[in-house]
Scaffold this active site. Structure first.
Site, PDB file in Angstrom:
ATOM      1  N   HIS A  72      80.394   9.004 -20.840  1.00 28.67           N
ATOM      2  CA  HIS A  72      80.268   7.593 -21.213  1.00 28.67           C
ATOM      3  C   HIS A  72      81.638   6.944 -21.302  1.00 28.67           C
ATOM      4  O   HIS A  72      82.487   7.365 -22.080  1.00 28.67           O
ATOM      5  CB  HIS A  72      79.518   7.355 -22.528  1.00 28.67           C
ATOM      6  CG  HIS A  72      78.801   6.023 -22.512  1.00 28.67           C
ATOM      7  ND1 HIS A  72      79.441   4.840 -22.762  1.00 28.67           N
ATOM      8  CD2 HIS A  72      77.521   5.708 -22.212  1.00 28.67           C
ATOM      9  CE1 HIS A  72      78.569   3.847 -22.626  1.00 28.67           C
ATOM     10  NE2 HIS A  72      77.397   4.346 -22.297  1.00 28.67           N
ATOM     11  N   THR A  96      73.704   2.855 -22.902  1.00 27.95           N
ATOM     12  CA  THR A  96      73.333   3.743 -24.006  1.00 27.95           C
ATOM     13  C   THR A  96      74.438   3.689 -25.056  1.00 27.95           C
ATOM     14  O   THR A  96      75.517   4.229 -24.866  1.00 27.95           O
ATOM     15  CB  THR A  96      73.153   5.178 -23.473  1.00 27.95           C
ATOM     16  OG1 THR A  96      72.346   5.102 -22.296  1.00 27.95           O
ATOM     17  CG2 THR A  96      72.469   6.053 -24.493  1.00 27.95           C
ATOM     18  N   GLU A 111      68.293  11.307 -16.627  1.00 27.49           N
ATOM     19  CA  GLU A 111      68.445  10.808 -17.995  1.00 27.49           C
ATOM     20  C   GLU A 111      67.186  10.045 -18.357  1.00 27.49           C
ATOM     21  O   GLU A 111      66.648   9.290 -17.537  1.00 27.49           O
ATOM     22  CB  GLU A 111      69.624   9.842 -18.081  1.00 27.49           C
ATOM     23  CG  GLU A 111      70.954  10.505 -18.184  1.00 27.49           C
ATOM     24  CD  GLU A 111      72.061   9.475 -18.293  1.00 27.49           C
ATOM     25  OE1 GLU A 111      71.798   8.335 -18.706  1.00 27.49           O
ATOM     26  OE2 GLU A 111      73.177   9.820 -17.927  1.00 27.49           O
ATOM     27  N   ASN A 140      76.927   9.511 -11.799  1.00 25.34           N
ATOM     28  CA  ASN A 140      75.771   8.696 -12.171  1.00 25.34           C
ATOM     29  C   ASN A 140      75.695   7.491 -11.217  1.00 25.34           C
ATOM     30  O   ASN A 140      76.628   6.697 -11.141  1.00 25.34           O
ATOM     31  CB  ASN A 140      75.951   8.240 -13.632  1.00 25.34           C
ATOM     32  CG  ASN A 140      74.785   7.404 -14.118  1.00 25.34           C
ATOM     33  OD1 ASN A 140      74.280   6.567 -13.389  1.00 25.34           O
ATOM     34  ND2 ASN A 140      74.376   7.617 -15.356  1.00 25.34           N
ATOM     35  N   ARG A 170      65.080   4.189 -16.773  1.00 18.95           N
ATOM     36  CA  ARG A 170      64.836   3.447 -18.016  1.00 18.95           C
ATOM     37  C   ARG A 170      63.400   2.957 -18.074  1.00 18.95           C
ATOM     38  O   ARG A 170      62.774   2.712 -17.040  1.00 18.95           O
ATOM     39  CB  ARG A 170      65.788   2.245 -18.096  1.00 18.95           C
ATOM     40  CG  ARG A 170      67.171   2.619 -18.569  1.00 18.95           C
ATOM     41  CD  ARG A 170      68.015   1.371 -18.767  1.00 18.95           C
ATOM     42  NE  ARG A 170      69.204   1.688 -19.516  1.00 18.95           N
ATOM     43  CZ  ARG A 170      69.327   1.542 -20.832  1.00 18.95           C
ATOM     44  NH1 ARG A 170      68.339   1.048 -21.553  1.00 18.95           N
ATOM     45  NH2 ARG A 170      70.437   1.887 -21.443  1.00 18.95           N
ATOM     46  N   GLU A 181      75.188  16.880 -24.654  1.00 16.10           N
ATOM     47  CA  GLU A 181      76.168  16.019 -23.982  1.00 16.10           C
ATOM     48  C   GLU A 181      76.796  15.145 -25.063  1.00 16.10           C
ATOM     49  O   GLU A 181      76.103  14.411 -25.772  1.00 16.10           O
ATOM     50  CB  GLU A 181      75.507  15.166 -22.895  1.00 16.10           C
ATOM     51  CG  GLU A 181      76.532  14.253 -22.221  1.00 16.10           C
ATOM     52  CD  GLU A 181      76.130  13.807 -20.821  1.00 16.10           C
ATOM     53  OE1 GLU A 181      75.430  14.569 -20.124  1.00 16.10           O
ATOM     54  OE2 GLU A 181      76.536  12.707 -20.442  1.00 16.10           O
ATOM     55  N   HIS A 233      74.316   2.377 -11.175  1.00 17.14           N
ATOM     56  CA  HIS A 233      74.788   1.021 -10.890  1.00 17.14           C
ATOM     57  C   HIS A 233      74.827   0.683  -9.411  1.00 17.14           C
ATOM     58  O   HIS A 233      75.016  -0.472  -9.048  1.00 17.14           O
ATOM     59  CB  HIS A 233      76.097   0.762 -11.621  1.00 17.14           C
ATOM     60  CG  HIS A 233      75.863   0.819 -13.102  1.00 17.14           C
ATOM     61  ND1 HIS A 233      74.980  -0.038 -13.727  1.00 17.14           N
ATOM     62  CD2 HIS A 233      76.300   1.668 -14.056  1.00 17.14           C
ATOM     63  CE1 HIS A 233      74.913   0.277 -15.015  1.00 17.14           C
ATOM     64  NE2 HIS A 233      75.699   1.315 -15.236  1.00 17.14           N
ATOM     65  N   HIS A 260      69.368   7.590 -14.439  1.00 17.57           N
ATOM     66  CA  HIS A 260      68.659   7.258 -15.688  1.00 17.57           C
ATOM     67  C   HIS A 260      67.444   6.397 -15.354  1.00 17.57           C
ATOM     68  O   HIS A 260      67.585   5.270 -14.894  1.00 17.57           O
ATOM     69  CB  HIS A 260      69.631   6.496 -16.604  1.00 17.57           C
ATOM     70  CG  HIS A 260      69.085   6.180 -17.962  1.00 17.57           C
ATOM     71  ND1 HIS A 260      69.864   5.627 -18.949  1.00 17.57           N
ATOM     72  CD2 HIS A 260      67.853   6.335 -18.516  1.00 17.57           C
ATOM     73  CE1 HIS A 260      69.148   5.458 -20.042  1.00 17.57           C
ATOM     74  NE2 HIS A 260      67.914   5.869 -19.801  1.00 17.57           N
ATOM     75  N   ARG A 318      65.288  -1.036 -14.980  1.00 10.87           N
ATOM     76  CA  ARG A 318      66.245  -2.091 -14.611  1.00 10.87           C
ATOM     77  C   ARG A 318      67.173  -1.663 -13.484  1.00 10.87           C
ATOM     78  O   ARG A 318      67.728  -2.498 -12.797  1.00 10.87           O
ATOM     79  CB  ARG A 318      67.054  -2.551 -15.823  1.00 10.87           C
ATOM     80  CG  ARG A 318      68.064  -1.548 -16.301  1.00 10.87           C
ATOM     81  CD  ARG A 318      68.957  -2.159 -17.362  1.00 10.87           C
ATOM     82  NE  ARG A 318      68.249  -2.336 -18.624  1.00 10.87           N
ATOM     83  CZ  ARG A 318      68.860  -2.301 -19.814  1.00 10.87           C
ATOM     84  NH1 ARG A 318      70.164  -2.136 -19.882  1.00 10.87           N
ATOM     85  NH2 ARG A 318      68.182  -2.454 -20.920  1.00 10.87           N
TER      86      ARG A 318
END
Ligand code: PXP
Length: 240
Positions: free
Chosen positions: A189, A104, A73, A10, A48, A154, A13, A46, A52
């Site tokens: 996660h 999340t 996502e 992922n 959003r 998931e 970030h 993801h 962000r």
């Protein structure tokens, strides 16, 4: 021979860091390409509602520039469903989303929203997208996920990562239940070098999606070596 779980990296970030200063660096697409060269099997991003981290143009570039599976996502909103149907990523993972949360925080309440999620799953699946629902390792949510026609669940490993009592057992039971219902099982996660092995060892788990730890650890070790080490730990865990 045991097949190790796939590693989805992922890259949200990387975009968080880029957005902290505006401009184009560091580039999440470059990070995705490096992660894939270093042993990742797929890329997760993801989009959003508040954009962000990942932005629409990042997803478009990922779709155009990476050959490996792209897992988008997203929340189950009309806006996101329309974007996904247009983009046609390999997979969509539906997550709950609240604007004020930092990440999340829990799984989807599938059992409480089957009337809404059923059509969302169909709208995406009908475009050839493999749909995954991000849920807590809860028997009720797993049955509900199967009932709305998703291909994948998931399992949220956040509580396990925080060290909650009995969570590994709940993950194992949930993975067995989901697989028995014909669902492909993913998890993610809060996974790190220190806690990934027991989850990677669960035989029903086909894919782990990992982000925050990898991007943070990359500050010290570099992204390539960090992804390689995670890949190695997952493979070793599954082979013992
Ligand atoms: N899987 C899902 C569905 C997520 O929402 C996230 C967080 O964006 C992850 C995996 C990765 O979590 P982490 O960044 O803590 O590794």
């Amino acid at each position: 021979m045991t097949v190790p779980p796939r590693l989805g990296v992922n890259i949200d970030h990387v975009a968080t860091l880029r957005n902290a200063r505006g401009g184009a660096n560091p580039d999440p697409v470059e990070a995705a390409l490096l992660a894939l060269r270093s042993g990742a099997d797929g890329i997760t991003a993801h989009l959003r509602e508040d954009r962000r981290h990942i932005r629409d143009e990042d997803l478009a570039r990922l779709r155009a520039e990476i050959r490996a599976p792209l897992n988008m996502e997203m929340a189950a909103t009309d806006e996101m469903v329309a974007i996904a149907r247009d983009l046609r990523p390999h997979a969509c993972c539906i997550v709950p989303e609240r604007r004020e949360e930092v990440t999340t925080e829990g799984g989807l309440d599938v059992a409480g929203q089957t009337d809404w999620l059923g059509p969302v799953v169909r709208a995406l699946s009908s475009k050839g997208i493999r749909v995954s629902l991000f849920i807590d390792p809860d028997p009720l949510q797993i049955s509900a996920a199967a009932s709305v026609g998703t291909a994948v669940v998931e399992l949220h490993t956040g509580a396990y990562a925080l060290g909650a009592d009995g969570e590994l057992g709940r993950l194992k039971a949930a993975a067995a239940q989901a697989a028995a219902l014909g669902l492909e099982v993913h998890a993610g996660h809060g996974l790190s070098f220190g806690n990934v092995a027991p989850v990677a060892a669960i035989s029903e788990i086909a894919e782990l999606n990992i982000g925050h730890f990898l991007i943070g650890q990359a500050i010290f070790d570099g992204l390539g070596p960090t992804v390689q080490e995670m890949r190695r730990l997952m493979t070793v865990a599954r082979s013992v």
